[in-house]
Scaffold this active site. Structure first.
Site, mmCIF file in Angstrom:
data_model
loop_
_atom_site.group_PDB
_atom_site.id
_atom_site.type_symbol
_atom_site.label_atom_id
_atom_site.label_comp_id
_atom_site.label_asym_id
_atom_site.label_seq_id
_atom_site.Cartn_x
_atom_site.Cartn_y
_atom_site.Cartn_z
ATOM 1 N N HIS A 127 0.824 -1.201 0.000
ATOM 2 C CA HIS A 127 0.000 0.000 0.000
ATOM 3 C C HIS A 127 0.861 1.255 0.000
ATOM 4 O O HIS A 127 0.544 2.247 -0.672
ATOM 5 C CB HIS A 127 -0.929 0.000 1.218
ATOM 6 N N GLU A 130 2.037 1.981 -3.432
ATOM 7 C CA GLU A 130 0.969 2.576 -4.243
ATOM 8 C C GLU A 130 0.988 4.097 -4.114
ATOM 9 O O GLU A 130 0.814 4.824 -5.095
ATOM 10 C CB GLU A 130 -0.384 2.006 -3.815
ATOM 11 N N HIS A 131 1.206 4.595 -2.894
ATOM 12 C CA HIS A 131 1.280 6.042 -2.671
ATOM 13 C C HIS A 131 2.533 6.625 -3.322
ATOM 14 O O HIS A 131 2.485 7.692 -3.940
ATOM 15 C CB HIS A 131 1.293 6.343 -1.179
ATOM 16 N N GLU A 200 4.986 11.117 3.065
ATOM 17 C CA GLU A 200 3.854 10.232 2.797
ATOM 18 C C GLU A 200 3.421 9.470 4.041
ATOM 19 O O GLU A 200 2.263 9.026 4.133
ATOM 20 C CB GLU A 200 4.221 9.257 1.678
ATOM 21 N N GLU A 207 -4.934 8.717 6.712
ATOM 22 C CA GLU A 207 -5.858 7.805 6.033
ATOM 23 C C GLU A 207 -6.317 6.704 6.982
ATOM 24 O O GLU A 207 -7.502 6.344 7.005
ATOM 25 C CB GLU A 207 -5.172 7.198 4.807
#
Length: 524
Positions: A127, A130-131, A200, A207
């Site tokens: 994940h 992905e960012h 990030e 999130e």
């Protein structure tokens, strides 16, 4: 083919009867009219006349037939686009499906890698990558990436699941090659700048905070955690906060080196595409992708199988106004022969939501085909309820989830388990026929849009190792009978351990043994 009105059909029937009388009866000296046939024709003539006289205001002309009728999807199958698959020398697979007269294309890369294939210490890497994919590459900055896609008027996105990672774009026909070049660049040459990684981290932590506020999202993570405890399937996709805070460039680079190999990549393109052109582009863009020794994800599945454990986890909060809970049994892998009957069982159980249909009888929700939905709606037992069916490489989860007032927990649980266990004992042919039609129609609706079609192709090549033609899929669906459903339910549900996850005021929710006991009926 012209449809003849019912009144005209009945009048024609009466005319045929009269003609038969004259022909067979003849005149004096001809063969006598058979008495038994005369009686039949007389009754048919009388019945036809009666129905014809009342056909103008007949009830069965005003309303549709509530009984499901088998539908032939053969004409529609003729319009399903052909899927072509080519495997490159390094093992990467390229699949396309061209749509006539299309002016846009969907192109993407489906990777046989997700959170399941991470170690406990780097859980969350897939994940996090992905960012980072959109934060720049060796030849593109984050800003130039955004501008390039926006200048095309296209859309670029990505998502990560437990077993797959996907990067895809939808663009105009002329920009297909450019979009695939962007995707290839962010997958093979991510910059992974340390400063960008640090920035990030805070984004992902925020999130995670937002996700924690949504019980319906968190519930399935808890269900996986208890059902597949002490296995990689039990971990979350985002990973724990401690892992996110400790993520490093080396951990991300190691994940790419281990899992981003050609045999685990599928390039899927649909819409305004040419197969040979996409194959050549893929050779140029992904030709140097390492093979990883031909290792597939099966190696990691064998090392950490998804062992199911009958168990429960409850987060009791008496201040919560609503109770969210899910109950599931161990499902089936993608490639299991009974996976299609299980899909039909999910549709038979169905679902219902008060926010979608409204609480009043006039909305029609109570009169739906699902007995579970009807019972819940009639008695106001829940805000929403739905069956779910999740497949993985070697296991799965099959069950139901619900949101209700805590006071209704026991009655709702009884209703759910009664219908759930009932699949092992009785299945109405009409319910199965509706489920078959719904599953087939959903498959055909998916191929009408290029994005769902691209995803379907990419997912099937990863999970099945091939693309299953719709004609074959429909034949497998048609082969399922009510006895098949009961056999599969006996295998999956009957007297099997369950996994339960609940969030809210769980005071009145029955205990684990209560649920476990109701995976079968006592019939004397």
């Amino acid at each position: 083919c012209v449809e003849v009105p019912l009144t005209l059909q009945l009048k024609s029937m009466a005319a045929v009867v009269a003609l038969a009388r004259r022909t067979l009866g003849g005149g004096s000296g001809s063969s006598p009219f058979p008495s038994f046939l005369g009686g039949l024709l007389a009754r048919a003539s009388s019945s036809s006349a009666e129905v014809a006289s009342s056909a103008g205001n007949s009830v069965f002309l005003k309303y549709g037939n509530p009984s499901p009728v088998p539908h032939s999807f053969l004409p529609a199958l003729g319009y399903v686009p052909e899927v072509k698959v080519t495997t490159l020398e390094n093992g990467l697979r390229v699949a396309t499906s061209a749509t006539a007269n299309a002016e846009t294309a969907a192109v993407g890369v489906w990777i046989d890698a997700g959170s399941r294939f991470e170690e406990a210490q780097d859980n969350g890497s897939a994940h996090f990558l992905e960012h980072m994919a959109f934060k720049g590459t060796a030849k593109r900055t984050a800003r130039s990436l955004e501008m390039e896609i926006e200048n095309m008027g296209g859309h670029l996105n990505a998502y990560t699941s437990r077993e797959q990672t996907t990067y895809w774009a939808r663009v105009l026909k002329k920009d297909t090659a450019a979009a695939l070049d962007v995707i290839a660049d962010i997958l093979q040459n991510p910059k992974l700048d340390e400063a960008a990684i640090e920035r990030e981290k805070s984004v992902i932590l925020r999130e995670m905070e937002e996700v924690e506020k949504m019980p319906e999202e968190v519930l399935f993570d808890h269900l996986h955690a208890t059902a597949f405890q002490n296995t990689s399937l039990g971990r979350t996709i985002l990973g724990p906060a401690s892992n996110v805070q400790g993520m490093t460039q080396a951990m991300l680079s190691n994940y790419i080196k281990t899992h981003y190999t050609a045999p685990r990549f599928v390039v899927s393109a649909t819409g305004a595409v040419d197969h040979e052109e996409i194959v050549k582009l893929s050779e140029n863009l992904f030709g140097n992708l390492p093979t990883g020794g031909g290792v597939t994800s099966q190696k990691f599945v064998d090392e950490s199988p998804g062992n199911f454990t009958g168990s429960e986890v409850r987060f009791r909060d008496p201040d919560e106004k609503k109770l969210h809970f899910a109950v599931a049994v161990q499902g089936l892998p993608w490639t299991d022969a009974d996976s299609i009957p299980l899909m039909l069982m999910q549709i038979i159980l169905g679902g219902w939501s008060s926010s979608t249909y409204g609480p009043d009888v006039a909305s029609g929700d109570i009169h739906g085909s699902s007995r579970l939905a009807a019972r819940v709606a009639e008695n106001g037992l829940a805000d929403s309820i739905s069956a779910f069916n999740t497949h993985y490489a070697d296991t799965g989860l099959f069950g139901m989830t619900a949101v209700c007032d805590p006071a209704n927990a026991q009655d709702l649980a009884w209703t759910m388990m009664y219908e759930f266990a009932g699949l092992s004992y009785e299945v109405e042919p009409s319910d199965l026929e509706r489920a078959k039609t719904a599953l087939k129609a959903g498959q055909l609706m998916g191929v009408d849009s290029i994005c769902p079609l691209a995803e379907d192709i990419g997912r099937q090549l990863i999970t099945y190792g091939r693309y299953m033609p719709k004609a074959e899929l429909f034949a497998r669906i048609d082969a399922v009978t009510t006895e098949t459903i009961k056999e599969v339910a006996s295998r999956v549900i009957y007297d099997q351990d369950v996994a339960i996850a609940a969030i809210g005021d769980t005071t009145l929710l029955p205990d684990y043994n209560w649920f476990r006991r109701r995976t079968y009926w006592l019939r004397y």
